[in-house]
Enzyme design. Structure first.
Site, PDB file in Angstrom:
ATOM      1  N   TYR A   1     -11.250  16.054  -7.265  1.00 22.07           N
ATOM      2  CA  TYR A   1     -11.314  14.456  -7.246  1.00 22.07           C
ATOM      3  C   TYR A   1     -12.607  13.771  -7.676  1.00 22.07           C
ATOM      4  O   TYR A   1     -13.535  14.548  -6.414  1.00 22.07           O
ATOM      5  CB  TYR A   1     -10.463  14.035  -5.504  1.00 22.07           C
ATOM      6  CG  TYR A   1      -9.377  14.527  -5.105  1.00 22.07           C
ATOM      7  CD1 TYR A   1      -8.519  14.882  -6.002  1.00 22.07           C
ATOM      8  CD2 TYR A   1      -9.067  14.556  -3.046  1.00 22.07           C
ATOM      9  CE1 TYR A   1      -7.014  15.185  -5.207  1.00 22.07           C
ATOM     10  CE2 TYR A   1      -8.255  14.678  -3.410  1.00 22.07           C
ATOM     11  CZ  TYR A   1      -6.694  15.194  -4.220  1.00 22.07           C
ATOM     12  OH  TYR A   1      -5.387  15.079  -3.424  1.00 22.07           O
TER      13      TYR A   1
ATOM     14  N   ARG B   1       2.364   4.690  -4.062  1.00 23.47           N
ATOM     15  CA  ARG B   1       1.554   4.746  -4.713  1.00 23.47           C
ATOM     16  C   ARG B   1       0.923   2.940  -4.834  1.00 23.47           C
ATOM     17  O   ARG B   1       0.452   2.118  -5.902  1.00 23.47           O
ATOM     18  CB  ARG B   1       0.749   4.947  -6.421  1.00 23.47           C
ATOM     19  CG  ARG B   1       1.282   6.656  -6.479  1.00 23.47           C
ATOM     20  CD  ARG B   1       1.891   7.273  -7.505  1.00 23.47           C
ATOM     21  NE  ARG B   1       1.410   8.385  -7.081  1.00 23.47           N
ATOM     22  CZ  ARG B   1       2.321   9.762  -6.972  1.00 23.47           C
ATOM     23  NH1 ARG B   1       3.714   8.481  -5.675  1.00 23.47           N
ATOM     24  NH2 ARG B   1       2.312   9.936  -6.545  1.00 23.47           N
ATOM     25  N   GLY B   2       1.250   2.660  -3.638  1.00 24.97           N
ATOM     26  CA  GLY B   2       0.943   0.911  -3.461  1.00 24.97           C
ATOM     27  C   GLY B   2       2.296  -0.463  -3.706  1.00 24.97           C
ATOM     28  O   GLY B   2       2.035  -1.182  -3.464  1.00 24.97           O
TER      29      GLY B   2
ATOM     30  N   LEU C   1       5.039   0.289  -1.993  1.00 24.93           N
ATOM     31  CA  LEU C   1       5.711  -0.290  -1.188  1.00 24.93           C
ATOM     32  C   LEU C   1       4.473  -1.121  -0.357  1.00 24.93           C
ATOM     33  O   LEU C   1       4.569  -1.116   0.831  1.00 24.93           O
ATOM     34  CB  LEU C   1       5.623   1.369  -0.291  1.00 24.93           C
ATOM     35  CG  LEU C   1       7.422   1.415  -0.340  1.00 24.93           C
ATOM     36  CD1 LEU C   1       7.674   2.686   0.799  1.00 24.93           C
ATOM     37  CD2 LEU C   1       8.655   0.415   0.203  1.00 24.93           C
TER      38      LEU C   1
ATOM     39  N   PRO D   1       6.166   5.635 -14.508  1.00 20.94           N
ATOM     40  CA  PRO D   1       7.726   5.495 -15.365  1.00 20.94           C
ATOM     41  C   PRO D   1       8.235   3.972 -13.524  1.00 20.94           C
ATOM     42  O   PRO D   1       8.761   3.122 -13.756  1.00 20.94           O
ATOM     43  CB  PRO D   1       8.653   6.439 -14.872  1.00 20.94           C
ATOM     44  CG  PRO D   1       7.711   7.773 -15.160  1.00 20.94           C
ATOM     45  CD  PRO D   1       6.811   7.390 -14.778  1.00 20.94           C
TER      46      PRO D   1
END
Length: 328
Positions: free
Chosen positions: A56, A207-208, A210, A229
């Site tokens: 990371y 990844r954002g 929700l 996608p």
């Protein structure tokens, strides 16, 4: 803070964990000062689980966590992923799970974190060219040597989990699980429960998507989601419509969509530990609030109607990455 158990061991961690990846990589610009403040607030709110990876930010995330934890390392359960290769320009070069590479990776991790051991060590993906038994065997040797406390897996299927667990007890499997990603419910989650392995759930806000804050206007943002996608074209339109269905339920309960999504994962069992990818203290607040939320059977049924399994359009990773994931 409620505690949840890790596998068959006596070790426990906070009911939610802080996923630190976004503080260094993949989701656009980062703010070092705010990242450290978020880690400090997590500690103050008795979050003990901190999830990082040696790749990371090409080591940046481990150095950041070291700085933020400081003398409070004993208050943290540090889980580290390894094995993915990066070039100086940050591009991806594949994976390396040879025994000597695993030991080398851990040596650098211990130095960057300034610790004598890591609490949990896990391959970031399953290498199809190296038997999982060999990978787990090497980490088991590192446990014997005192450098690692627990073994985890990431994005492994049920068969791989069984093979790994036969070599050495696996404490958790880290895999994506959310209202938008429920593929583990068919086979993987029952296998974990049969074997007594904890689920470390990442991507709980997809990844954002929700978060309840993503909009069509943000399509094409220059980060890793550009290649997903689920964030592209008509897929995004349909997925955001699902979010709006959840927003109606959330408003009736006087909470926001993110809190609903986090609380839903928490409700799926005490053997599930959601990871919150909070880069800011405000994001952390939603997660902490979700710990107090419970659902009635009617509310859970309404959520199921709003987002049935398989309703989300688009795979959770780009097509070229899907073959090495534990489940679609």
């Amino acid at each position: 803070m409620d505690q949840r158990k890790i596998g068959h061991s006596d070790a426990t961690v906070s009911a939610i964990g802080l996923g630190c990846m976004g503080m260094s990589d993949l989701y656009g610009a980062t703010d070092r000062k705010e990242s450290i403040a978020a880690i400090h607030e997590a500690l103050e709110k008795q979050i003990t689980l901190f999830d990082t990876g040696d790749f990371y930010g090409v080591g940046h995330n481990e150095l950041l966590l070291r700085e933020a934890l400081g003398h409070r390392r004993d208050n943290a359960f540090i889980a580290v992923k390894f094995g993915m290769l990066r070039s100086p320009d940050g591009s991806w070069l594949g994976m390396d799970y040879r025994p000597q590479a695993i030991k080398n990776s851990l040596a650098y991790t211990l130095k960057r974190l300034d610790v004598d051991y890591v609490d949990l060590y896990q391959p970031a993906r399953v290498d199809p060219t190296i038997p999982i038994e060999e990978t787990v065997g090497v980490i088991a040797d590192l446990i014997q040597a005192g450098y690692v406390k627990h073994i985890g897996l990431s994005e492994a299927n049920a068969e791989t989990v069984r093979r790994a667990h036969a070599v050495h007890p696996i404490s958790w499997l880290q895999i994506e699980y959310s209202l938008f990603s429920r593929g583990i419910e068919m086979e993987i989650l029952p296998t974990l429960r049969e074997l007594g392995i904890t689920l470390s759930a990442y991507g709980i806000l997809s990844r954002g998507l929700l978060s309840g804050k993503w909009s069509k206007d943000r399509q094409g943002s220059l980060d890793s989601r550009t290649f997903s996608p689920r964030f592209q074209g008509e897929n995004l339109d349909k997925n955001l419509a699902l979010v709006e269905s959840l927003r109606i339920i959330a408003l009736e309960k006087n909470i926001n969509v993110a809190q609903l999504a986090i609380a839903w994962v928490l409700s799926r069992g005490d053997d599930i530990i959601p990871l919150i990818g909070a880069r800011k203290r405000t994001q952390l607040h939603d997660a902490l609030s979700a710990l107090e939320i419970t659902f009635t059977d009617v509310e859970l049924a309404n959520i199921e109607v709003a987002v049935p399994p398989g309703a989300v359009i688009g795979t959770r990773y780009a097509a070229n990455q899907m073959p090495i994931l534990g489940v679609l």
